[in-house]
Every structure is written in C-alpha cells, then in structure tokens.
Design a protein around this motif. Structure first.
Motif, PDB file in Angstrom:
ATOM      1  N   UNK A 108      -1.938  32.925 -65.448  1.00  0.00           N
ATOM      2  CA  UNK A 108      -1.116  31.741 -65.622  1.00  0.00           C
ATOM      3  C   UNK A 108       0.369  31.622 -66.115  1.00  0.00           C
ATOM      4  N   UNK A 109       0.525  32.662 -67.095  1.00  0.00           N
ATOM      5  CA  UNK A 109       1.819  32.769 -67.478  1.00  0.00           C
ATOM      6  C   UNK A 109       2.781  33.227 -66.278  1.00  0.00           C
ATOM      7  N   UNK A 110       2.482  34.302 -65.566  1.00  0.00           N
ATOM      8  CA  UNK A 110       3.217  34.707 -64.298  1.00  0.00           C
ATOM      9  C   UNK A 110       3.318  33.905 -63.325  1.00  0.00           C
ATOM     10  N   UNK A 111       2.365  32.820 -62.996  1.00  0.00           N
ATOM     11  CA  UNK A 111       2.432  31.833 -62.023  1.00  0.00           C
ATOM     12  C   UNK A 111       3.349  30.865 -62.504  1.00  0.00           C
ATOM     13  N   UNK A 112       3.192  30.579 -63.684  1.00  0.00           N
ATOM     14  CA  UNK A 112       4.343  29.596 -64.145  1.00  0.00           C
ATOM     15  C   UNK A 112       5.729  29.868 -64.152  1.00  0.00           C
ATOM     16  N   UNK A 113       5.888  31.160 -64.392  1.00  0.00           N
ATOM     17  CA  UNK A 113       7.359  31.792 -64.420  1.00  0.00           C
ATOM     18  C   UNK A 113       7.804  31.821 -62.904  1.00  0.00           C
ATOM     19  N   UNK A 114       6.963  32.185 -61.917  1.00  0.00           N
ATOM     20  CA  UNK A 114       7.289  32.031 -60.550  1.00  0.00           C
ATOM     21  C   UNK A 114       7.589  30.733 -60.139  1.00  0.00           C
ATOM     22  N   UNK A 115       7.028  29.637 -60.777  1.00  0.00           N
ATOM     23  CA  UNK A 115       7.324  28.387 -59.988  1.00  0.00           C
ATOM     24  C   UNK A 115       8.544  27.718 -60.595  1.00  0.00           C
ATOM     25  N   UNK A 116       8.900  28.229 -62.113  1.00  0.00           N
ATOM     26  CA  UNK A 116      10.283  27.786 -62.785  1.00  0.00           C
ATOM     27  C   UNK A 116      11.481  28.627 -62.221  1.00  0.00           C
ATOM     28  N   UNK A 117      11.218  29.929 -61.858  1.00  0.00           N
ATOM     29  CA  UNK A 117      12.379  30.904 -61.721  1.00  0.00           C
ATOM     30  C   UNK A 117      12.452  31.619 -60.070  1.00  0.00           C
ATOM     31  N   UNK A 118      13.722  31.862 -59.698  1.00  0.00           N
ATOM     32  CA  UNK A 118      13.569  32.647 -58.163  1.00  0.00           C
ATOM     33  C   UNK A 118      12.935  33.908 -58.317  1.00  0.00           C
ATOM     34  N   UNK A 119      12.933  34.572 -59.726  1.00  0.00           N
ATOM     35  CA  UNK A 119      12.369  35.872 -59.555  1.00  0.00           C
ATOM     36  C   UNK A 119      11.402  35.834 -60.997  1.00  0.00           C
TER      37      UNK A 119
END
Length: 454
Positions: free
Chosen positions: A173-184
């Motif tokens: 969930x942490x990585x998915x959240x970062x992927x939705x917020x940021x281009x990388x």
C-alpha cells in the motif's frame, strides 16, 4: 494514508473475511469428502458381485509430457515472456513440505528455513507506521520497502498470510500510494539514485501484482495502474546505449553503469513474467538492448566493468560479475560468451567460505546477492562451490534477534555506503542476506534458458 488507495484497515477487513470463507469452505469440503467416502464404500460392496470388464492399463504421465502443465525447476523459467509457470512455482514455494524438499535438494539445510523466518520477524519489527522500511539519512524508503517486500514474497508471504499478511499489505500500500502521487517510485526524485530507488520498488510491485493475480487475492486498489506506470518509466527511460543511467538520463554520454542496469533488468523481467504489458514500448525489446549493453561490459577474464570501455570509470570489478551474469540470464542470453566466462570466474574465485568480518570484501553482500542467483541458475559445480562458500557463513552471521551482523560490504552502488550505521544499511543488509538464503526455492523471474546442469 493517502486517498490514492483504499484504507489499509478496509483492505485488511476484506482479507480477514476471505480467510474466514476459506476456512468455512475447507470444513465443508472435509464433510463432503467423508460423505463421498461412505458412498464409495457402499458402491464397492455392490460392484463386487458384478463381472469385471477387461482391465485398462494407464501409465503415469511424466512431468513435462503434458504441454498444458508447466512445472519448471527453480530459476529456470521459459524466458518467453508469457508468464508461464508462475502458478506451479508459487505453489511449490508456498507449501512448507515442498519448500523444505527444494531446500534440501538444492544444498540447503533446515537451518536456512529457520533463519529466514527469524529474519522476517525482525523485519516486521522495523516497519514504519506508514508501511515503509528505511528512512534517514537518504530517505530511500521506496527501495528499502521494495527489498523487504521481495524478502516476504520469496517466502510466499502475501496479504493473506496469518503472521505477515498485514505487514505485506501495508508495504504494498505504501508503494502504491507513492506511485499514485509521484511520477516515480521515490521520495527523492531529484537524486541521481532515483534510478535505483524506482527500479527496486518496481521489482517488488511486479512480484506482488503477480502473486495477487495468480492466487486470487482480493485486488489492491490501483496496484495494476501503478505497476504499469512504473514499468513504463523504466522502458521509456532506457539510455541510448541499452543500459540505464543515473536519474534515468536518456542522453548519450549520461552516467550509465552496470549496477543501475542490473536492478532495472530485474524489474523488467519480473514484469515480463507477470504478463504485465507496458503502454510504452516492449519489455522484450528493452531486454534485448540491455543484453547488448551487458555483453560490452564483459571482459575476457570473466570480470565485468562498471561502465563500458572508453567511459570515465571502465574498471573491471569482482563485485559486478554476478550482476552481469544474472542480467544476461534474465535477458535470455545466459549461454553467451560473457555469461559463461563470468561463471567460470565465479567457480575459480568462490571456493572459500565467506569471512564475515568488518571490512572484509569476501562477504560483499551486494556481490553475492547476484552471484548466488546466477550460480543457482547455472547449477553444477559453480552452484556447489557458491553454496559451500555462502550458506554456513551467512547462517552463522545471524544474531539471536534475527538480524545479520555488520560485515563491511561496500554498498549497492547508490543506495547505502557505510558498514552498519543507518537504518537503510541495516534493512538493506538484512534483505540481501535473507534473499540469499531463500535462493533454494525462490521463484526467480529470470533464467539461464537451459544453462542449468543439475
């Protein structure tokens, strides 16, 4: 937690419901089995008096005779990019008996399994409240979370696991959240090392996506979207020379090196085996270009160079032999001259147990994380030598709390650089050692394409 992903609490509640349904189904099946057994005994009693037809002889199907059944050996997948073999491999490493069988068949011991479980419990205690691992000073949380998730997934720990399910779900969930917020997938996109950070995190998410898809685990909101976006970034930002550069620089002459390339190759191979189709470019095309890059880094003596000939740092390094060989295997070029020479070098130079002491390069975990996988893919004498060198030394370096003691390895070339101080060092060292001990059964999304001699 960001609104980009459904709350971890809601997801956990759904997963608990599924566990309950699974248990109820199992009980129902048991009762049904008993009823059917009684019926069978009754029918047998009646049939005894009926004249028998001539017997029909059926021969057991040998493994591999049925083209619809794919049961490849550890680390040997097809390399054809269709994702074949994933369910069989997962089932074999998810069942404890099958896992123990593979451990012993491939040169491991029961202590290897015990050490991995202790390590995963230690990692669980290090997880941050937001689901990540790692932190200051460099804040490579995405890479450290990716490394931890790879360690759990290798042991078949998924969001449905009793002991580690919540840990795994929060990490994904942490990585998915970062992927939705940021281009990388990185909290430090301005740093050169973003091409490590993103690649490791993408590698982990590709494996997580494959597990969830193949094992009918309830879908995690936006996981597929983020995986495709992350793979797109890697495919679309391959350098013109076939490798990958610092900060994903695509210009000619950018800082492209074999170390960065190795992590991006692993991510793409995991994506290919999971049947992930990027919206930009083709994974197989990118891997062919990467193979050409790695081949140019190979030397006649079996060593591999950090950068290609003619660049500012084209020195040959023992720590990169495994990187070069495994990358070529994953690209489908495990039988190439550069890979064969690299394996020959490994056989000649990995014949003594690791000296797990501070500032001793024989236990360079970055080097051996790649080396054990490349050797396992090849099998034969090179694997026997590597297994003898790393197994007992690695087991002996684990403390009673499950952690692995500092050993002075020089870092991954961009992620951590000291010999024990920061949380990133500790997590990275822990995961490398754990993944090495999981090599006996871990599904490797890359292969030697027929190079294994067992």
């Amino acid at each position: 937690m960001s609104l980009h992903i459904e709350s971890t609490e809601n997801a956990l509640a759904e997963l608990k419901k599924q566990r309950t349904k699974t248990l109820t189904a199992a009980i129902s099946v048991s009762f049904l089995g008993i009823a059917l057994m009684g019926l069978l005994l009754y029918l047998v009693h009646i049939i005894v008096a009926v004249p028998e037809d001539p017997p029909m002889v059926a021969y057991a199907t040998q493994e591999g005779d049925n083209p619809d059944i794919d049961t490849p050996e550890v680390g040997t997948g097809t390399g054809d990019g269709d994702g074949g073999g994933i369910p069989g491999i997962i089932s074999k490493r998810c069942d404890l008996n099958d896992r123990m069988k593979r451990i012993t068949e491939n040169g491991g011991t029961p202590q290897c399994e015990e050490a991995v479980v202790k390590s995963l419990r230690w990692l669980k205690k290090q997880q941050n409240k937001d689901g990540s691992w790692g932190g200051a000073p460099h804040n490579y949380k995405c890479a450290m979370t990716g490394m931890a998730l790879l360690s759990y997934l290798a042991h078949c720990e998924t969001p449905l696991s009793e002991e580690f399910g919540e840990t795994v779900l929060k990490g994904i969930s942490f990585l998915v959240d970062q992927g939705m917020k940021n281009p990388v997938l990185s909290l430090v996109p301005q740093r050169n090392e973003v091409s490590y950070d993103h690649a490791v995190a993408t590698y982990a998410l590709c494996e997580a996506y494959t597990f969830c898809k193949q094992m009918d685990i309830p879908s995690i909101s936006n996981l597929e979207k983020v995986v495709i976006k992350a793979v797109d970034k890697i495919v679309d930002n391959q350098n013109t020379d076939g490798g990958w550069a610092y900060n994903y620089n695509t210009k000619a002459g950018a800082h492209t090196d074999l170390s960065v390339t190795g992590w991006n190759v692993q991510a793409l191979k995991a994506a290919e085996h999971g049947g992930i189709r990027p919206s930009k470019g083709e994974i197989r095309t990118a891997l062919r270009k990467a193979a050409a890059y790695c081949q140019k880094c190979g030397k006649p003596d079996g060593l591999f160079t950090y950068m290609q000939k003619g660049r500012e740092d084209a020195a040959a390094r023992p720590s990169l032999v495994g990187v070069g060989v495994l990358s070529l295997q994953m690209c489908g070029n495990g039988s190439d001259s550069a890979a064969r020479k690299g394996l020959d070098w490994m056989l000649k130079n990995t014949n003594q147990p690791f000296n797990w002491k501070a500032n001793n390069t024989s236990s360079n975990l970055y080097q051996h994380y790649y080396g054990v996988q490349a050797a396992m893919n090849r099998g034969g004498d090179v694997w026997k030598a590597y297994n003898k060198a790393f197994r007992d030394s690695t087991l002996g370096a684990q403390a009673t709390d499950g952690s692995f003691t500092p050993n002075g390895f020089p870092g991954p070339g961009g992620l951590v650089n000291s010999n024990g101080g920061s949380i990133n060092d500790k997590i990275y060292r822990q995961c490398l050692a754990t993944l090495m001990l999981e090599v006996y059964y871990r599904f490797l999304p890359g292969t030697g394409e027929g190079t294994r001699n067992s």
